[in-house]
Design an enzyme around this catalytic site. Structure first.
Site, PDB file in Angstrom:
ATOM      1  N   LYS A  61     -31.207  43.480 -18.048  1.00 51.06           N
ATOM      2  CA  LYS A  61     -30.140  42.877 -18.843  1.00 51.06           C
ATOM      3  C   LYS A  61     -30.566  41.516 -19.414  1.00 51.06           C
ATOM      4  O   LYS A  61     -30.239  40.461 -18.876  1.00 51.06           O
ATOM      5  CB  LYS A  61     -28.863  42.699 -18.018  1.00 51.06           C
ATOM      6  CG  LYS A  61     -27.641  42.379 -18.893  1.00 51.06           C
ATOM      7  CD  LYS A  61     -26.723  41.353 -18.275  1.00 51.06           C
ATOM      8  CE  LYS A  61     -27.244  39.952 -18.278  1.00 51.06           C
ATOM      9  NZ  LYS A  61     -27.453  39.351 -19.621  1.00 51.06           N
ATOM     10  N   GLY A  66     -28.581  36.368  -8.073  1.00 50.24           N
ATOM     11  CA  GLY A  66     -28.316  37.460  -7.146  1.00 50.24           C
ATOM     12  C   GLY A  66     -27.118  37.214  -6.251  1.00 50.24           C
ATOM     13  O   GLY A  66     -26.363  38.144  -5.925  1.00 50.24           O
ATOM     14  N   GLY A  77     -20.709  40.337 -28.741  1.00 52.82           N
ATOM     15  CA  GLY A  77     -20.644  41.628 -28.084  1.00 52.82           C
ATOM     16  C   GLY A  77     -21.895  41.949 -27.297  1.00 52.82           C
ATOM     17  O   GLY A  77     -22.603  41.051 -26.820  1.00 52.82           O
ATOM     18  N   SER A  87     -33.637  32.725 -12.231  1.00 53.21           N
ATOM     19  CA  SER A  87     -34.921  32.127 -12.590  1.00 53.21           C
ATOM     20  C   SER A  87     -35.851  32.086 -11.385  1.00 53.21           C
ATOM     21  O   SER A  87     -35.426  32.207 -10.243  1.00 53.21           O
ATOM     22  CB  SER A  87     -34.699  30.700 -13.105  1.00 53.21           C
ATOM     23  OG  SER A  87     -34.131  29.884 -12.078  1.00 53.21           O
ATOM     24  N   GLU A 102     -33.138  35.994 -24.814  1.00 53.64           N
ATOM     25  CA  GLU A 102     -34.207  36.409 -23.901  1.00 53.64           C
ATOM     26  C   GLU A 102     -34.976  37.607 -24.449  1.00 53.64           C
ATOM     27  O   GLU A 102     -36.199  37.682 -24.307  1.00 53.64           O
ATOM     28  CB  GLU A 102     -33.608  36.729 -22.533  1.00 53.64           C
ATOM     29  CG  GLU A 102     -33.146  35.474 -21.793  1.00 53.64           C
ATOM     30  CD  GLU A 102     -32.167  35.760 -20.675  1.00 53.64           C
ATOM     31  OE1 GLU A 102     -31.827  34.811 -19.931  1.00 53.64           O
ATOM     32  OE2 GLU A 102     -31.710  36.923 -20.537  1.00 53.64           O
ATOM     33  N   ASP A 153     -24.151  37.379 -14.682  1.00 54.17           N
ATOM     34  CA  ASP A 153     -24.198  37.921 -13.320  1.00 54.17           C
ATOM     35  C   ASP A 153     -23.018  38.858 -13.072  1.00 54.17           C
ATOM     36  O   ASP A 153     -23.165  39.908 -12.437  1.00 54.17           O
ATOM     37  CB  ASP A 153     -24.177  36.785 -12.298  1.00 54.17           C
ATOM     38  CG  ASP A 153     -25.325  35.810 -12.479  1.00 54.17           C
ATOM     39  OD1 ASP A 153     -26.417  36.260 -12.868  1.00 54.17           O
ATOM     40  OD2 ASP A 153     -25.123  34.611 -12.240  1.00 54.17           O
ATOM     41  N   ASP A 160     -23.077  25.595  -6.319  1.00 55.39           N
ATOM     42  CA  ASP A 160     -22.371  25.329  -7.578  1.00 55.39           C
ATOM     43  C   ASP A 160     -21.156  24.451  -7.311  1.00 55.39           C
ATOM     44  O   ASP A 160     -20.276  24.798  -6.515  1.00 55.39           O
ATOM     45  CB  ASP A 160     -21.921  26.639  -8.229  1.00 55.39           C
ATOM     46  CG  ASP A 160     -23.063  27.362  -8.905  1.00 55.39           C
ATOM     47  OD1 ASP A 160     -24.019  26.688  -9.345  1.00 55.39           O
ATOM     48  OD2 ASP A 160     -23.017  28.601  -9.007  1.00 55.39           O
TER      49      ASP A 160
END
Length: 309
Positions: free
Chosen positions: A184, A41, A228, A138, A189, A255, A14
């Site tokens: 989650k 992860g 929320g 992903s 999604e 994450d 990143d």
């Protein structure tokens, strides 16, 4: 507290920059250049360790950019198990435009993974020594869409608890494999999973409860951005409105949420207390531009502002 392990099938390097103003064609000079190891992860592990826990990262890494990712993970002092691949680790960019206060994110699909590479990953995971495996992010091209379900079926007989945070068919197969500790999904999604629009917390809660009631997951936490989040559990759904903050970034919010909630569960907090801690962690991640993720001091401050459940 038992250690956790995290799985990142499509990690990133990143990179974040600040620029005065976005312009096409022109060369744009940047400030505040910053590099971090990323992907679902790995981000979860960074926050979990920052909170005081222990985590091992399982991840794919290869090409010319692979050693750079390995080095960044070492700089963050994370315990790691690298699964080598031929393709190059992807590089994702976040550009913060100072004039507008907006962030622009560029995220490649990732390298194509050969069958022997993802099978090698499964073999390595079979020897994982942890209390919980967090499967996050992903699936890159070449990895079968039921990969997370295969990991669940591999680790569940050993008593390892499974947490899932993904999207698309990877998420769907993972949920349908069942017996997850926590899943989650975001609002979008979950809508994709059930095949219809869910525009209220009540509608989201009902669909999330179906996952709980059918034994697919003990807990379903659905994040709704600035609106929320909803938690479904055996006792029924609860809704927690978002805090009103000035968001500077969206990198790693989900994450950080997962890391915070899993950390609180491992620390013996109740399901609702862990949910609140997750919401505070996800909110903390967006306070600053870039890929810095959530910090404990911000989490504790935000936790005091959230309504009780």
């Amino acid at each position: 507290m038992k250690s956790i392990a995290t799985l990142t099938m499509n990690p990133t390097i990143d990179v974040s920059y600040d620029i005065a103003r976005m312009q096409h064609t022109h060369k744009m000079r940047t400030d505040n250049e910053w590099y971090a190891p990323g992907g679902g992860g790995i981000n979860v592990a960074r926050v979990f360790v920052r909170l005081g826990g222990n985590a091992r990262c399982y991840y794919l890494s290869g090409g010319a950019t692979g050693p750079a990712l390995d080095g960044l993970i070492d700089l963050h002092q994370l315990v790691r198990t690298r699964i080598p691949i031929a393709g190059p680790t992807r590089v994702a960019s976040a550009v913060f435009e100072q004039e507008s206060g907006k962030e622009y994110r560029f995220v490649p699909r990732g390298p194509k993974i050969a069958e022997h590479e993802w099978r090698d990953c499964l073999e390595r995971l079979g020897a994982a020594d942890c209390g919980t495996m967090v499967m996050s992010g992903s699936l890159p091209p070449g990895v079968p869409s039921d990969f997370y379900a295969r990991v669940t079926e591999l680790l569940r007989p050993r008593g390892i608890e499974l947490v899932l945070d993904s999207s698309g068919t990877g998420l769907a197969h993972g949920i349908d494999a069942g017996s997850l500790l926590l899943v989650k999904p975001s609002q979008g999604e979950l809508q994709a999973y059930v095949g219809r629009t869910l525009d209220t917390p009540d509608a989201i809660g009902k669909e999330a409860m179906r996952i709980v009631e059918t034994g697919k997951a003990r807990l379903v936490a659905v994040t709704m951005g600035h609106k929320g989040a909803v938690l479904a559990r055996a006792e029924g759904p609860v809704f927690l409105p978002a805090l009103k903050i000035e968001a500077a970034s969206a990198v790693g919010a989900g994450d950080s949420f997962v890391a915070g909630m899993v950390y609180a569960l491992h620390a013996g907090k109740s399901e609702t207390e862990a949910f609140r801690f997750g919401v505070a962690s996800g909110t903390a991640a967006v306070l600053r531009a870039g890929a810095g993720l959530a910090h404990p001091v911000d989490i504790e401050d935000l936790l005091q502002q959230l309504q009780p459940l």
